[in-house]
Design an enzyme around this catalytic site. Sequence first.
Site, PDB file in Angstrom:
ATOM      1  N   HIS A  40      -9.641  55.549  16.656  1.00  0.00           N
ATOM      2  CA  HIS A  40      -9.120  55.465  15.272  1.00  0.00           C
ATOM      3  C   HIS A  40     -10.683  54.583  14.992  1.00  0.00           C
ATOM      4  CE1 HIS A  40      -8.436  54.257  11.356  1.00  0.00           C
ATOM      5  NE2 HIS A  40      -7.698  55.688  11.094  1.00  0.00           N
ATOM      6  N   ASP A  70      -4.417  48.011  19.306  1.00  0.00           N
ATOM      7  CA  ASP A  70      -4.076  48.729  18.148  1.00  0.00           C
ATOM      8  C   ASP A  70      -2.782  49.735  18.097  1.00  0.00           C
ATOM      9  OD1 ASP A  70      -3.567  50.510  16.309  1.00  0.00           O
ATOM     10  OD2 ASP A  70      -5.896  51.210  16.125  1.00  0.00           O
ATOM     11  N   GLN A  87       0.227  53.228  15.296  1.00  0.00           N
ATOM     12  CA  GLN A  87       0.936  53.671  15.846  1.00  0.00           C
ATOM     13  C   GLN A  87       2.441  53.901  16.173  1.00  0.00           C
ATOM     14  OE1 GLN A  87       0.981  56.017  14.019  1.00  0.00           O
ATOM     15  NE2 GLN A  87      -0.672  56.944  13.175  1.00  0.00           N
ATOM     16  N   LYS A 135       2.664  52.375   7.929  1.00  0.00           N
ATOM     17  CA  LYS A 135       3.040  52.695   8.626  1.00  0.00           C
ATOM     18  C   LYS A 135       4.693  52.433   9.318  1.00  0.00           C
ATOM     19  CE  LYS A 135      -1.082  53.142  10.431  1.00  0.00           C
ATOM     20  NZ  LYS A 135      -1.975  54.991   9.701  1.00  0.00           N
ATOM     21  N   CYS A 185     -10.054  59.798  10.574  1.00  0.00           N
ATOM     22  CA  CYS A 185     -10.402  58.409  11.461  1.00  0.00           C
ATOM     23  C   CYS A 185     -11.484  57.797  12.513  1.00  0.00           C
ATOM     24  CB  CYS A 185      -9.623  57.086  10.682  1.00  0.00           C
ATOM     25  SG  CYS A 185      -9.776  57.219   8.921  1.00  0.00           S
TER      26      CYS A 185
HETATM   27  C1  LIG Z   1      -4.276  54.681  15.434  1.00  0.00           C
HETATM   28  C2  LIG Z   1      -4.351  54.112  14.449  1.00  0.00           C
HETATM   29  N1  LIG Z   1      -5.145  52.616  14.008  1.00  0.00           N
HETATM   30  C3  LIG Z   1      -5.354  51.617  13.023  1.00  0.00           C
HETATM   31  C4  LIG Z   1      -5.585  52.198  11.622  1.00  0.00           C
HETATM   32  C5  LIG Z   1      -6.149  51.408  10.464  1.00  0.00           C
HETATM   33  O1  LIG Z   1      -4.466  51.211  10.048  1.00  0.00           O
HETATM   34  P1  LIG Z   1      -4.201  50.563   8.223  1.00  0.00           P
HETATM   35  O2  LIG Z   1      -5.634  51.533   7.374  1.00  0.00           O
HETATM   36  O3  LIG Z   1      -3.691  49.641   7.986  1.00  0.00           O
HETATM   37  O4  LIG Z   1      -5.802  49.338   8.655  1.00  0.00           O
HETATM   38  C6  LIG Z   1      -4.497  54.082  11.898  1.00  0.00           C
HETATM   39  C7  LIG Z   1      -4.213  54.295  10.337  1.00  0.00           C
HETATM   40  O5  LIG Z   1      -4.213  54.676   9.791  1.00  0.00           O
HETATM   41  C8  LIG Z   1      -4.267  53.937  12.908  1.00  0.00           C
HETATM   42  O6  LIG Z   1      -4.154  55.067  12.837  1.00  0.00           O
END
Ligand SMILES: Cc1ncc(COP(=O)(O)O)c(C=O)c1O
Lengths: 145, 411
Positions: free
Chosen positions: B122, B199, B202, B225, B364
Amino acid sequence: MSMQSNLDALYRQVIMDHYKNPRNRGEIVGDALTVNMNNPSCGDKIQLHLKVDGDVVRDARFTGEGCSISLSSASMMTETVMGKTVDEALELSGIFFGIVQGEDYDDEKYDLGDVEALQGVTKFPARIKCATLAWKAMEKGLDKD
Amino acid sequence: MINVRDVREQFPILDQEVNDHPLVYLDNAATSQKPVQVVEALEDYYRRYNSNVHRGVHTLSSVATDGYEGARDKVKTFINAAQREEIVFTRGTTTAINTVAASYGRANLQEGDEIVLTPMEHHSNLIPWQQVAKATGAALKYIPLQPDGTVSVEAARATINERTKIVAMVHVSNVLGTMNPIKEVAKIAHEHNAIMVVDGAQSTPHMSVDVQDLDCDFFAFSAHKMCGPTGIGILYGKKPLLEEMEPFEFGGEMIDEVGLYDATWKEVPHKFEGGTPIIAGAIGLSAAIDFLNDVGLDDIKTHEQQLAQYAMDQLSAHDDIEVYGPPANERAGIVTFNIHDVHPHDTATVLDMKGVAIRAGHHCARPLMNWLDVAATARASFYLYNTEADVDAFVDALVSTKEYFGDVYAE
Ligand SMILES: Cc1ncc(COP(=O)(O)O)c(C=O)c1O
């Protein structure tokens, strides 16, 4: 209006026609300026190629990838602005941004051709950015500042 | 087994019509819905004990402090951290990873060092490292993906070497649903004295996570999430690492002593929590964890995998629908796909007209779109409250989409 008719208003036949048979798709051979415009939230990317001769938009073509709305809008926009003066093109752009926000316009004064079909996008706020992508590219390219 | 009907009772938002159809919410990877328990916990805080934490001597402040610090204990247990000080509240996954990139990465890397990533990251686990690389002269290296979009341990081993200082990897891909071999890769990273950053945005909402078992050095996730509120997330870090790092933000709450020209910091985790912390968020997250524990994360994972399997079985009957990523039994509840000749935006618009909420775009994860050789994709993502009927509505809506666009093409 029912959902089906909303959808039909969004995906009017002319729009799908421009999507399937885009006008002015391709690059301009020779001297032209190219504007890249992305819709970072969805991945659409358009390159608009413009040939301005003095004050007149002689040629407008586009390349790139996008959804039916962004590509058909690009196709219609190039058709509409070709042959117009820079000022006219920019003025039409202003009118177009109004249309997709649901504003009325003077259809006697402005000939928008097929572009008018994109009115249906007002019911789909998430898709307005798709419809305006090519127009934004055109504004950027013709901007005199 | 999850009693989905009981679960759904806790989510009043699901009981509504969207565009004249019952709402089918399949955009859970973007953000989940919140059960009444969480909404009530937030309301309770604001109605009964809203107060700033840590600084007040008065009663409400100490109740609020208990709620806030109690949430830290809850998170510690939830991901099985060794110590409560290893849990830092941040704004979300993005801020958590940026904290590691800024406070660990920039401080410890130099030219000649390498940061190892995957092409499926991401943007929030990619761009912070690009910036670290630019600032320090370190190089980015990518573990090549397998043809089905998975990460093999062998490929990781071949990419990680003595120059590697950081390995940063997503636990579960938000596009492919791939579950990555974090534990094995962390072991390889440690053999080369590199640290492992995960990370977990998910994974944490959908399966039980044990950071000590994974043996990762940092682990990031977001409350929103996992049935919790927006605006709060977690940075887990091994205590010795957090202790050696400088704070990321400076101001109130995080200081020990302050003079006119210098200051010292509080102990971890507080030195990373400058300013009035995310009090309501922590309290809401705490309620979300209770809720998920009551349902049971193992059951949640099984439920979602079954839905993914069910969806993929149905989609496989359509030659003109391409699903990306590994088979259902090797993925979390995420199904990313495209209908031939229909742009995912158009798919998502038609589905929305049928009450079905999905995501369309690059999610993203631009480099992964390039790897898949597509400009964008559509994605359905499941959670504990989704049902087979939701999948049926989704597949029906896809069939309508094909018909609709088939017709417009035919005209
Ligand atoms: C795999 C992953 N990493 C990071 C994020 C970023 O999370 P956040 O927008 O809550 O900081 C997301 C979600 O958008 C994600 O799906």
